[in-house]
Design an enzyme around this catalytic site. Structure first.
Site, short mmCIF file in Angstrom:
data_model
loop_
_atom_site.label_atom_id
_atom_site.label_comp_id
_atom_site.label_asym_id
_atom_site.label_seq_id
_atom_site.Cartn_x
_atom_site.Cartn_y
_atom_site.Cartn_z
N HIS A 67 7.71 3.18 0.29
CA HIS A 67 6.51 2.62 -0.32
C HIS A 67 5.35 3.63 -0.26
O HIS A 67 4.70 3.90 -1.28
CB HIS A 67 6.13 1.33 0.41
CG HIS A 67 4.89 0.67 -0.11
ND1 HIS A 67 4.93 -0.46 -0.87
CD2 HIS A 67 3.57 0.98 0.04
CE1 HIS A 67 3.69 -0.82 -1.17
NE2 HIS A 67 2.85 0.04 -0.62
N GLU A 68 5.13 4.19 0.91
CA GLU A 68 4.03 5.14 1.08
C GLU A 68 4.30 6.45 0.32
O GLU A 68 3.37 7.06 -0.21
CB GLU A 68 3.77 5.42 2.55
CG GLU A 68 3.35 4.20 3.35
CD GLU A 68 2.20 3.42 2.74
OE1 GLU A 68 1.28 4.04 2.16
OE2 GLU A 68 2.21 2.18 2.84
N HIS A 71 3.16 6.10 -3.27
CA HIS A 71 1.73 6.39 -3.40
C HIS A 71 1.50 7.90 -3.41
O HIS A 71 0.77 8.43 -4.26
CB HIS A 71 0.94 5.79 -2.23
CG HIS A 71 0.84 4.31 -2.23
ND1 HIS A 71 0.24 3.59 -3.25
CD2 HIS A 71 1.22 3.39 -1.31
CE1 HIS A 71 0.27 2.31 -2.95
NE2 HIS A 71 0.87 2.15 -1.78
#
Length: 149
Positions: A67-68, A71
């Site tokens: 998820h990170e 980004h």
């Protein structure tokens, strides 16, 4: 898990799932309480909540890393890196990252309702944590007068 092991894990996941290198720093941050991790826009570093690994295990933690990294890579490519952006949603789905992290028991405080306001006209109930100025604000449904219950 040590910081060096975390750094290596993030680099491996980045090259395996994104085919791009992770060239910044990944670290644990014990101050994170309500989130699994965060991407720092200014420095491009990633921070992770170590409690997520301890409580939920490696599979959930890898989902947070993915998820990170979504980004991270989208921001560096100049594409939509926010949760609401279509680029982010598509990449997250493609790599199999987690949309949300699991809540750790005891980490979040329960919000206390201190004030209950009732509309005189329609009976709508408004639970609030803070006091409301009933001379200034009224019912959102019928514009009736609010009273403290």
């Amino acid at each position: 898990m040590e910081q060096s092991e975390l750094q290596q894990l993030v680099e491996d996941i980045s090259s395996k799932y994104f085919n791009r290198p992770f060239v910044h720093e990944a670290r644990f941050n014990n101050r994170l309480k309500t989130t699994g991790g965060r991407y720092l826009l200014g420095s491009h570093d990633l921070e992770f909540n170590p409690k997520q690994l301890e409580v939920n295990g490696m599979d959930a933690f890898v989902g947070i890393i993915k998820h990170e990294l979504c980004h991270y890579h989208l921001h560096l490519l100049g594409r939509g890196y926010r949760h609401r952006d279509q680029d982010f949603k598509q990449l997250l789905k493609r790599v199999g990252g987690s949309r949300y992290c699991q809540v750790i028991p005891g980490q979040r405080r329960q919000e206390q309702v201190k004030y209950n306001y009732l509309c005189k006209k329609c009976g709508q109930l408004y639970p609030r944590k803070r006091k409301v100025d009933t001379r200034k604000y009224g019912c959102g449904k019928c514009r009736g007068k609010l009273i403290l219950k």
